[in-house]
Design a protein around this motif. Structure first.
Motif, PDB file in Angstrom:
ATOM      1  N   ILE A   7       0.838  -1.201   0.000  1.00  0.00           N
ATOM      2  CA  ILE A   7       0.000   0.000   0.000  1.00  0.00           C
ATOM      3  C   ILE A   7       0.871   1.248   0.000  1.00  0.00           C
ATOM      4  N   PHE A   8       1.830   1.304   0.915  1.00  0.00           N
ATOM      5  CA  PHE A   8       2.696   2.479   1.009  1.00  0.00           C
ATOM      6  C   PHE A   8       3.440   2.720  -0.308  1.00  0.00           C
ATOM      7  N   THR A   9       4.022   1.672  -0.859  1.00  0.00           N
ATOM      8  CA  THR A   9       4.793   1.802  -2.097  1.00  0.00           C
ATOM      9  C   THR A   9       3.923   2.273  -3.258  1.00  0.00           C
ATOM     10  N   ALA A  10       2.717   1.741  -3.350  1.00  0.00           N
ATOM     11  CA  ALA A  10       1.828   2.096  -4.458  1.00  0.00           C
ATOM     12  C   ALA A  10       1.314   3.531  -4.365  1.00  0.00           C
ATOM     13  N   LEU A  11       1.154   4.046  -3.137  1.00  0.00           N
ATOM     14  CA  LEU A  11       0.477   5.328  -2.959  1.00  0.00           C
ATOM     15  C   LEU A  11       1.370   6.492  -2.543  1.00  0.00           C
ATOM     16  N   ARG A  12       2.562   6.231  -2.117  1.00  0.00           N
ATOM     17  CA  ARG A  12       3.421   7.262  -1.536  1.00  0.00           C
ATOM     18  C   ARG A  12       3.661   8.457  -2.449  1.00  0.00           C
ATOM     19  N   SER A  13       3.852   8.216  -3.726  1.00  0.00           N
ATOM     20  CA  SER A  13       4.151   9.332  -4.634  1.00  0.00           C
ATOM     21  C   SER A  13       2.930  10.231  -4.869  1.00  0.00           C
ATOM     22  N   LEU A  14       1.745   9.760  -4.556  1.00  0.00           N
ATOM     23  CA  LEU A  14       0.531  10.560  -4.761  1.00  0.00           C
ATOM     24  C   LEU A  14       0.391  11.673  -3.724  1.00  0.00           C
ATOM     25  N   VAL A  15       0.987  11.456  -2.535  1.00  0.00           N
ATOM     26  CA  VAL A  15       0.808  12.407  -1.418  1.00  0.00           C
ATOM     27  C   VAL A  15       2.121  12.706  -0.693  1.00  0.00           C
ATOM     28  N   ALA A  16       3.219  12.699  -1.419  1.00  0.00           N
ATOM     29  CA  ALA A  16       4.527  13.038  -0.843  1.00  0.00           C
ATOM     30  C   ALA A  16       4.824  12.244   0.427  1.00  0.00           C
ATOM     31  N   ASP A  17       4.631  10.932   0.350  1.00  0.00           N
ATOM     32  CA  ASP A  17       4.920   9.993   1.450  1.00  0.00           C
ATOM     33  C   ASP A  17       3.956  10.099   2.635  1.00  0.00           C
ATOM     34  N   ARG A  18       2.875  10.854   2.534  1.00  0.00           N
ATOM     35  CA  ARG A  18       1.928  10.983   3.650  1.00  0.00           C
ATOM     36  C   ARG A  18       0.900   9.851   3.601  1.00  0.00           C
ATOM     37  N   VAL A  19       1.394   8.624   3.734  1.00  0.00           N
ATOM     38  CA  VAL A  19       0.580   7.409   3.777  1.00  0.00           C
ATOM     39  C   VAL A  19       0.879   6.766   5.121  1.00  0.00           C
ATOM     40  N   TYR A  20      -0.148   6.686   5.981  1.00  0.00           N
ATOM     41  CA  TYR A  20       0.081   6.331   7.382  1.00  0.00           C
ATOM     42  C   TYR A  20      -0.692   5.076   7.791  1.00  0.00           C
ATOM     43  N   ILE A  66      -8.869   8.490   2.375  1.00  0.00           N
ATOM     44  CA  ILE A  66      -8.229   9.484   1.523  1.00  0.00           C
ATOM     45  C   ILE A  66      -8.796  10.837   1.922  1.00  0.00           C
ATOM     46  N   VAL A  67      -7.947  11.722   2.404  1.00  0.00           N
ATOM     47  CA  VAL A  67      -8.417  12.986   2.969  1.00  0.00           C
ATOM     48  C   VAL A  67      -7.767  14.159   2.233  1.00  0.00           C
ATOM     49  N   LEU A  77      -7.750  12.538  -6.136  1.00  0.00           N
ATOM     50  CA  LEU A  77      -6.853  11.619  -5.447  1.00  0.00           C
ATOM     51  C   LEU A  77      -7.460  10.222  -5.359  1.00  0.00           C
ATOM     52  N   LYS A  78      -8.744  10.140  -5.120  1.00  0.00           N
ATOM     53  CA  LYS A  78      -9.409   8.827  -5.066  1.00  0.00           C
ATOM     54  C   LYS A  78      -9.216   8.084  -6.383  1.00  0.00           C
ATOM     55  N   GLY A  79      -9.380   8.767  -7.497  1.00  0.00           N
ATOM     56  CA  GLY A  79      -9.162   8.138  -8.798  1.00  0.00           C
ATOM     57  C   GLY A  79      -7.729   7.677  -8.988  1.00  0.00           C
ATOM     58  N   GLN A  80      -6.786   8.470  -8.509  1.00  0.00           N
ATOM     59  CA  GLN A  80      -5.376   8.089  -8.600  1.00  0.00           C
ATOM     60  C   GLN A  80      -5.075   6.856  -7.744  1.00  0.00           C
ATOM     61  N   VAL A  81      -5.689   6.776  -6.569  1.00  0.00           N
ATOM     62  CA  VAL A  81      -5.500   5.613  -5.695  1.00  0.00           C
ATOM     63  C   VAL A  81      -6.044   4.366  -6.371  1.00  0.00           C
ATOM     64  N   VAL A  82      -7.238   4.460  -6.928  1.00  0.00           N
ATOM     65  CA  VAL A  82      -7.838   3.312  -7.611  1.00  0.00           C
ATOM     66  C   VAL A  82      -6.924   2.841  -8.742  1.00  0.00           C
ATOM     67  N   THR A 107     -12.476  18.708   6.130  1.00  0.00           N
ATOM     68  CA  THR A 107     -11.872  17.949   5.040  1.00  0.00           C
ATOM     69  C   THR A 107     -12.913  17.039   4.394  1.00  0.00           C
ATOM     70  N   HIS A 108     -12.618  16.670   3.174  1.00  0.00           N
ATOM     71  CA  HIS A 108     -13.435  15.728   2.417  1.00  0.00           C
ATOM     72  C   HIS A 108     -12.715  14.390   2.427  1.00  0.00           C
ATOM     73  N   ARG A 109     -13.495  13.313   2.585  1.00  0.00           N
ATOM     74  CA  ARG A 109     -12.902  11.989   2.718  1.00  0.00           C
ATOM     75  C   ARG A 109     -13.541  10.989   1.781  1.00  0.00           C
ATOM     76  N   ALA A 110     -12.713  10.135   1.243  1.00  0.00           N
ATOM     77  CA  ALA A 110     -13.171   8.945   0.543  1.00  0.00           C
ATOM     78  C   ALA A 110     -12.686   7.763   1.373  1.00  0.00           C
ATOM     79  N   ILE A 111     -13.585   6.853   1.650  1.00  0.00           N
ATOM     80  CA  ILE A 111     -13.252   5.662   2.430  1.00  0.00           C
ATOM     81  C   ILE A 111     -13.427   4.479   1.493  1.00  0.00           C
ATOM     82  N   LEU A 112     -12.328   3.786   1.209  1.00  0.00           N
ATOM     83  CA  LEU A 112     -12.346   2.652   0.291  1.00  0.00           C
ATOM     84  C   LEU A 112     -11.912   1.396   1.029  1.00  0.00           C
ATOM     85  N   ASP A 113     -12.625   0.318   0.830  1.00  0.00           N
ATOM     86  CA  ASP A 113     -12.220  -0.983   1.361  1.00  0.00           C
ATOM     87  C   ASP A 113     -11.650  -1.809   0.219  1.00  0.00           C
TER      88      ASP A 113
END
Length: 123
Positions: A7-20, A66-67, A77-82, A107-113
């Motif tokens: 998860i971290f590797t796939a998403l880190r570049s989308l939010v400057a490593d802010r994947v927690y 996703i916030v 951002l949600k589309g980029q995550v998908v 903030t606006h949030r998308a919650i994806l399972d």
């Protein structure tokens, strides 16, 4: 690679490593947005591996939060995550999506399972 690492590797570049994992950074100030949080929701062993005690082989569901500060940024951002999670190893598929607004953080949030198929590899 473990699912959290995937998860971290796939998403880190989308939010400057802010994947927690589990929670956003805590402190006096709000976290920097946009950010992504991932939390293990459930895991289960595939029937062929039942009782193996190898958690790294369990199929599991992770919730991704996703916030972002605006609805448009959250939706982008949600589309980029998908897109980023379409070709992971182990493979995964999206099970549900909820979009909401958090008045406390404004903030606006998308919650994806997402279900990660570690043991069966079948999506």
């Amino acid at each position: 690679m473990t699912v959290p690492q995937t998860i971290f590797t796939a998403l880190r570049s989308l939010v400057a490593d802010r994947v927690y994992p589990a929670q956003f950074p805590q402190g006096d100030a709000l976290p920097i947005w946009p950010s992504i949080r991932y939390t293990l929701v459930s895991s289960d062993a595939a029937p062929s591996l039942c009782g193996s005690d190898n958690e790294d082989a369990d199929d599991c569901i992770y919730q991704l939060d996703i916030v972002a500060e605006s609805w448009d940024n959250m939706r982008t951002l949600k589309g980029q995550v998908v897109t980023a999670l379409q070709s992971t190893d182990p493979p995964c598929y999206r099970q549900s999506v909820i979009e909401t607004y958090d008045a406390d953080t404004r903030t606006h949030r998308a919650i994806l399972d997402y279900r990660f198929q570690q043991s069966s590899g079948v999506v």
